[in-house]
Each structure stands twice: as C-alpha cells, then as structure tokens.
Design a protein around this motif. Structure first.
Motif, PDB file in Angstrom:
ATOM      1  N   PHE A   1      18.490  -9.771 115.737  1.00  0.00           N
ATOM      2  CA  PHE A   1      18.678 -10.841 114.785  1.00  0.00           C
ATOM      3  C   PHE A   1      17.651 -10.288 113.778  1.00  0.00           C
ATOM      4  O   PHE A   1      16.671  -9.637 114.002  1.00  0.00           O
TER       5      PHE A   1
ATOM      6  N   TRP B   1      12.526 -13.392 123.361  1.00  0.00           N
ATOM      7  CA  TRP B   1      12.369 -12.696 121.993  1.00  0.00           C
ATOM      8  C   TRP B   1      11.383 -11.831 121.987  1.00  0.00           C
ATOM      9  O   TRP B   1      10.131 -12.110 122.623  1.00  0.00           O
TER      10      TRP B   1
ATOM     11  N   TYR C   1      19.984 -17.287 123.277  1.00  0.00           N
ATOM     12  CA  TYR C   1      19.046 -16.110 123.704  1.00  0.00           C
ATOM     13  C   TYR C   1      17.770 -16.666 124.320  1.00  0.00           C
ATOM     14  O   TYR C   1      17.096 -17.491 123.351  1.00  0.00           O
TER      15      TYR C   1
ATOM     16  N   THR D   1      27.008 -14.515 119.588  1.00  0.00           N
ATOM     17  CA  THR D   1      26.246 -14.276 118.493  1.00  0.00           C
ATOM     18  C   THR D   1      25.078 -15.486 117.997  1.00  0.00           C
ATOM     19  O   THR D   1      24.571 -15.355 116.972  1.00  0.00           O
ATOM     20  N   ARG D   2      25.293 -16.594 118.787  1.00  0.00           N
ATOM     21  CA  ARG D   2      24.469 -17.817 118.619  1.00  0.00           C
ATOM     22  C   ARG D   2      22.974 -17.767 119.180  1.00  0.00           C
ATOM     23  O   ARG D   2      22.795 -17.697 120.455  1.00  0.00           O
ATOM     24  N   GLN D   3      22.004 -17.630 118.203  1.00  0.00           N
ATOM     25  CA  GLN D   3      20.631 -17.189 118.460  1.00  0.00           C
ATOM     26  C   GLN D   3      19.998 -18.394 119.601  1.00  0.00           C
ATOM     27  O   GLN D   3      19.025 -17.914 120.348  1.00  0.00           O
ATOM     28  N   SER D   4      20.625 -19.485 119.648  1.00  0.00           N
ATOM     29  CA  SER D   4      20.038 -20.634 120.445  1.00  0.00           C
ATOM     30  C   SER D   4      20.077 -20.286 121.930  1.00  0.00           C
ATOM     31  O   SER D   4      19.549 -20.915 122.676  1.00  0.00           O
TER      32      SER D   4
ATOM     33  N   ARG E   1      16.708 -17.277 110.124  1.00  0.00           N
ATOM     34  CA  ARG E   1      17.106 -15.930 111.129  1.00  0.00           C
ATOM     35  C   ARG E   1      18.462 -16.022 111.192  1.00  0.00           C
ATOM     36  O   ARG E   1      19.226 -17.179 111.573  1.00  0.00           O
ATOM     37  N   GLU E   2      19.162 -14.899 111.464  1.00  0.00           N
ATOM     38  CA  GLU E   2      20.638 -14.642 111.439  1.00  0.00           C
ATOM     39  C   GLU E   2      20.952 -13.658 112.424  1.00  0.00           C
ATOM     40  O   GLU E   2      20.064 -12.611 112.592  1.00  0.00           O
ATOM     41  N   PHE E   3      22.063 -13.566 112.916  1.00  0.00           N
ATOM     42  CA  PHE E   3      22.602 -12.534 113.905  1.00  0.00           C
ATOM     43  C   PHE E   3      22.952 -11.235 113.214  1.00  0.00           C
ATOM     44  O   PHE E   3      23.467 -11.294 111.987  1.00  0.00           O
TER      45      PHE E   3
ATOM     46  N   ALA F   1      16.249  -9.792 121.148  1.00  0.00           N
ATOM     47  CA  ALA F   1      16.533 -10.884 121.945  1.00  0.00           C
ATOM     48  C   ALA F   1      17.306 -10.539 123.141  1.00  0.00           C
ATOM     49  O   ALA F   1      18.244  -9.571 123.079  1.00  0.00           O
TER      50      ALA F   1
END
Length: 122
Positions: free
Chosen positions: A37, A112, A109, A104-107, A45-47, A96
């Motif tokens: 990310f 980090w 993961y 693709t959703r960081q939540s 923050r982005e994928f 991550a």
C-alpha cells in the motif's frame, strides 16, 4: 504474530526504477496474503498490489504494466519491482500481511510494516 520490515525506498528520477523488499518474521509466511500500500502526502493510504499464498495477484490500475509483485516463501520476503516511475508514485510504501483470501481492502490486513519512502523527481 508477524513482523514486517520494508527496505529499498529512495529518490529516483521519473522513468527510473526501484525495487522494494519486505522481510517477514514467522514460520508461516507462506500462509499469508502479502500486500503493498502507499500513502502520498495529504492523501489517504491506498492499495498498490497484493499476492496470495498461491500466487494470485492484483494491482491497482495506475501501476499495471509498470509494477510487479513477487514473493519468495523460502526467504520470507515479498518484493515490489517498480519501473517507469512517475512523480505521482511518490509516497510512503507499506508492506502488509493477512490470512485468508486476497483482498485490496486495507482494513482486512492485520500486520503492517513501518513504511519506506519513495520519491520520484520530475
């Protein structure tokens, strides 16, 4: 518990290349989905990219054809080869990890790294 340490960031001119690496602790690295990310100044923050334990891969559209994610389960590492870099790729890049399916959703993961700065000059 997984600990992640990124390396390989730096300053590069537009059109150049960098290779980021992420070293993971733990004996079950091969079971984790690994993602990259990034967070640019003033932005969320982005994928960027992710790779599953079986080798399935996803990229965000803006890096397709330029970035390549790969993993080495024997060395507990995941890499991001970045070619044809653009100024808009400037960001802090984070590694991550998660269990389960690739997303693709960081939540989703769980683990980090601290991040590594990538700066692309025009």
């Amino acid at each position: 518990q997984v600990q992640l340490v990124e390396s390989g960031g730096g300053l590069v001119q537009a059109g150049g290349s960098l290779r980021l690496s992420c070293a993971a602790s733990g004996r079950t690295f091969s079971n984790y989905v690994m993602g990259w990310f990034r967070q640019a100044p003033g932005k969320e923050r982005e994928f960027v990219a992710a790779i599953s334990h079986s080798g399935s891969i996803k990229y965000t559209d803006s890096v397709k054809g330029r970035f390549t994610i790969s993993r080495d389960n024997a060395k507990n590492t995941v890499s991001l080869q970045m070619n044809s870099l653009k100024p808009e790729d400037t960001a802090v890049y984070y590694c991550a990890a998660k269990t389960g399916i690739l997303t693709t959703r960081q939540s989703f993961y769980d683990y980090w790294g601290q991040g590594t700065q990538v700066t692309v000059s025009s």
